[in-house]
Design a protein around this motif. Structure first.
Motif, PDB file in Angstrom:
ATOM      1  N   ALA A   1       0.817  -1.217   0.000  1.00 10.63           N
ATOM      2  CA  ALA A   1       0.000   0.000   0.000  1.00 10.63           C
ATOM      3  C   ALA A   1       0.850   1.265   0.000  1.00 10.63           C
ATOM      4  N   LYS A   2       0.436   2.242  -0.794  1.00 14.00           N
ATOM      5  CA  LYS A   2       1.130   3.529  -0.876  1.00 14.00           C
ATOM      6  C   LYS A   2       0.381   4.641  -0.135  1.00 14.00           C
ATOM      7  N   GLY A   3      -0.880   4.399   0.192  1.00 13.04           N
ATOM      8  CA  GLY A   3      -1.649   5.396   0.927  1.00 13.04           C
ATOM      9  C   GLY A   3      -1.216   5.457   2.379  1.00 13.04           C
ATOM     10  N   ASN A   4      -1.508   6.583   3.047  1.00 16.78           N
ATOM     11  CA  ASN A   4      -1.177   6.667   4.469  1.00 16.78           C
ATOM     12  C   ASN A   4      -2.298   6.134   5.354  1.00 16.78           C
ATOM     13  N   TYR A   5      -3.414   5.768   4.733  1.00 14.84           N
ATOM     14  CA  TYR A   5      -4.508   5.096   5.441  1.00 14.84           C
ATOM     15  C   TYR A   5      -4.929   3.875   4.640  1.00 14.84           C
ATOM     16  N   ILE A   6      -5.409   2.861   5.357  1.00 14.79           N
ATOM     17  CA  ILE A   6      -5.805   1.599   4.731  1.00 14.79           C
ATOM     18  C   ILE A   6      -7.240   1.262   5.117  1.00 14.79           C
ATOM     19  N   ALA A   7      -8.001   0.821   4.127  1.00 17.04           N
ATOM     20  CA  ALA A   7      -9.333   0.276   4.353  1.00 17.04           C
ATOM     21  C   ALA A   7      -9.382  -1.097   3.701  1.00 17.04           C
TER      22      ALA A   7
ATOM     23  N   LYS B   1     -16.983   9.429   5.197  1.00 15.30           N
ATOM     24  CA  LYS B   1     -17.299   9.598   6.618  1.00 15.30           C
ATOM     25  C   LYS B   1     -16.166   9.114   7.514  1.00 15.30           C
ATOM     26  N   GLN B   2     -15.462   8.075   7.090  1.00 14.12           N
ATOM     27  CA  GLN B   2     -14.355   7.611   7.916  1.00 14.12           C
ATOM     28  C   GLN B   2     -13.149   8.547   7.807  1.00 14.12           C
ATOM     29  N   VAL B   3     -12.899   9.092   6.629  1.00 13.45           N
ATOM     30  CA  VAL B   3     -11.850  10.104   6.481  1.00 13.45           C
ATOM     31  C   VAL B   3     -12.170  11.319   7.352  1.00 13.45           C
ATOM     32  N   GLU B   4     -13.409  11.785   7.276  1.00 13.45           N
ATOM     33  CA  GLU B   4     -13.830  12.946   8.067  1.00 13.45           C
ATOM     34  C   GLU B   4     -13.633  12.697   9.549  1.00 13.45           C
ATOM     35  N   PHE B   5     -13.983  11.485  10.004  1.00 16.00           N
ATOM     36  CA  PHE B   5     -13.828  11.149  11.424  1.00 16.00           C
ATOM     37  C   PHE B   5     -12.364  11.161  11.830  1.00 16.00           C
ATOM     38  N   MET B   6     -11.495  10.585  11.004  1.00 19.10           N
ATOM     39  CA  MET B   6     -10.078  10.511  11.337  1.00 19.10           C
ATOM     40  C   MET B   6      -9.410  11.890  11.288  1.00 19.10           C
ATOM     41  N   VAL B   7      -9.847  12.758  10.384  1.00 23.71           N
ATOM     42  CA  VAL B   7      -9.313  14.127  10.327  1.00 23.71           C
ATOM     43  C   VAL B   7      -9.696  14.898  11.591  1.00 23.71           C
TER      44      VAL B   7
ATOM     45  N   ASP C   1      -6.214   5.818  16.002  1.00 23.00           N
ATOM     46  CA  ASP C   1      -5.383   4.992  15.115  1.00 23.00           C
ATOM     47  C   ASP C   1      -6.213   4.132  14.167  1.00 23.00           C
ATOM     48  N   MET C   2      -7.385   3.736  14.621  1.00 17.35           N
ATOM     49  CA  MET C   2      -8.263   2.913  13.787  1.00 17.35           C
ATOM     50  C   MET C   2      -9.710   3.208  14.134  1.00 17.35           C
ATOM     51  N   CYS C   3     -10.541   3.353  13.129  1.00 18.10           N
ATOM     52  CA  CYS C   3     -11.971   3.458  13.377  1.00 18.10           C
ATOM     53  C   CYS C   3     -12.678   2.390  12.545  1.00 18.10           C
ATOM     54  N   PHE C   4     -13.832   1.993  13.010  1.00 20.20           N
ATOM     55  CA  PHE C   4     -14.634   1.026  12.265  1.00 20.20           C
ATOM     56  C   PHE C   4     -16.087   1.464  12.320  1.00 20.20           C
ATOM     57  N   CYS C   5     -16.818   1.117  11.288  1.00 18.59           N
ATOM     58  CA  CYS C   5     -18.240   1.457  11.223  1.00 18.59           C
ATOM     59  C   CYS C   5     -19.071   0.222  11.554  1.00 18.59           C
ATOM     60  N   SER C   6     -20.362   0.404  11.614  1.00 20.88           N
ATOM     61  CA  SER C   6     -21.277  -0.732  11.789  1.00 20.88           C
ATOM     62  C   SER C   6     -21.574  -1.338  10.425  1.00 20.88           C
TER      63      SER C   6
ATOM     64  N   ILE D   1     -13.183  -1.637   8.650  1.00 20.30           N
ATOM     65  CA  ILE D   1     -11.997  -1.014   9.254  1.00 20.30           C
ATOM     66  C   ILE D   1     -11.405   0.091   8.366  1.00 20.30           C
ATOM     67  N   PHE D   2     -10.976   1.154   9.024  1.00 18.46           N
ATOM     68  CA  PHE D   2     -10.234   2.254   8.390  1.00 18.46           C
ATOM     69  C   PHE D   2      -9.122   2.624   9.360  1.00 18.46           C
ATOM     70  N   MET D   3      -7.845   2.528   8.942  1.00 20.60           N
ATOM     71  CA  MET D   3      -6.768   2.668   9.911  1.00 20.60           C
ATOM     72  C   MET D   3      -5.518   3.294   9.308  1.00 20.60           C
ATOM     73  N   LYS D   4      -4.658   3.783  10.193  1.00 25.74           N
ATOM     74  CA  LYS D   4      -3.379   4.310   9.772  1.00 25.74           C
ATOM     75  C   LYS D   4      -2.506   3.173   9.240  1.00 25.74           C
ATOM     76  N   LYS D   5      -1.776   3.447   8.154  1.00 20.69           N
ATOM     77  CA  LYS D   5      -0.995   2.378   7.522  1.00 20.69           C
ATOM     78  C   LYS D   5       0.052   1.800   8.461  1.00 20.69           C
ATOM     79  N   GLU D   6       0.692   2.670   9.250  1.00 19.00           N
ATOM     80  CA  GLU D   6       1.747   2.159  10.118  1.00 19.00           C
ATOM     81  C   GLU D   6       1.212   1.205  11.180  1.00 19.00           C
TER      82      GLU D   6
END
Length: 274
Positions: free
Chosen positions: A78-84, A99-105, A111-116, A152-157
């Motif tokens: 992956a080259k992005g700084n976030y992974i889904a 919505k997940q990008v908005e939440f993380m910003v 470090d990680m958010c998840f939706c229902s 899941i939506f999370m930071k790549k590291e």
């Protein structure tokens, strides 16, 4: 935010088109969609190539590695700084990434958010069935999993430092999320953004629950006694083992404990049910 979407797939050509299309139709477009084909023998490659999108990267595995080996391949590429993560048979609602990008910003410390998600053909309906607060995340994950990979939506590291356990036969997402929750801050975006349809050829239908639980409790021996529901599941494993050996008294004892812990947990731990 640059977002890499990882889709592992194996012989799901008949379902894959809708899954990929739901990612391409997001209101916020990802940087790349990495499709890791785990040595499929159907027309998966043709389905992927039919999109003719420069965002899509098709990675065929040279051998069968399993879904989590395929996910790990995607994480490392992956080259992005976030992974889904997306699954090859599920559908994202159009605003999932947005919505997940908005939440993380708005919450850079997360470090990680998840939706229902919504289970289309199941009486269980929505998972989880209520808002999960950060302070109860690890405790509830010790009782069982309610975070599916496609939410899941999370930071790549974080993904890079955790990776999926390729040796587990089942419950890999539970193991992954449990390890993340012990080291990082996880939040729940209490909104359905994924639709999931259970299929007969899913991993859970192919792998023995007993063998998978035995393997899981071997990795996490402390969980066998940590919660009533885990005590029930562990006694279910012991019941199966003893019944296979023909030890009637021991198997009856463990089956009785399994039922007892299950009933008591249901009576006293209703709030923990997610």
């Amino acid at each position: 935010m640059d977002v890499s979407v990882i889709i592992p797939t194996y012989n799901r050509a008949h379902l894959l088109y809708k899954s990929i299309n739901s990612v391409l139709e997001q209101t916020v477009s990802p940087k790349e969609i990495i499709i890791v084909d785990d040595f499929s023998t159907d027309n998966t490659k043709e389905v992927v190539e039919s999109f003719q999108s420069d965002k899509i990267k098709y990675i065929p595995n040279a051998r069968l590695k399993g879904a989590n080996g395929a996910r790990n391949t995607g994480i490392l590429m992956a080259k992005g700084n976030y992974i889904a993560f997306q699954d090859s048979d599920d559908i994202w609602l159009p605003t999932k990434i947005e919505k997940q990008v908005e939440f993380m910003v708005e919450n850079p410390e997360v470090d990680m958010c998840f939706c229902s998600l919504k289970l289309i053909n199941s009486s269980r309906g929505m998972v989880p069935n209520r808002k999960i607060e950060p302070e109860e995340m690890e405790h509830l994950l010790e009782r069982g999993n309610f975070i599916s990979t496609q939410t899941i939506f999370m930071k790549k590291e974080v993904a890079w430092n955790t990776l999926f356990d390729e040796n587990l036969k089942r419950y890999q997402d539970w193991d992954f999320c449990l390890r993340v929750s012990k080291k990082y801050l996880v939040h729940h975006l209490d909104e359905v953004l994924v639709n999931v349809e259970i299929h007969n050829d899913s991993i859970s239908s192919k792998v023995s629950e007993i063998e998978a639980l035995k393997q899981f409790f071997k990795k996490y021996p402390d969980l066998k006694e940590s919660h009533l529901i885990n005590k029930a599941l562990y006694n279910k494993v012991l019941y199966y083992n003893e019944s296979q050996k023909g030890m009637r008294f021991n198997s009856t004892k463990h089956f009785s404990k399994y039922l007892f812990y299950k009933v008591v947990d249901k009576v006293f731990n209703e709030r923990d049910r997610v």
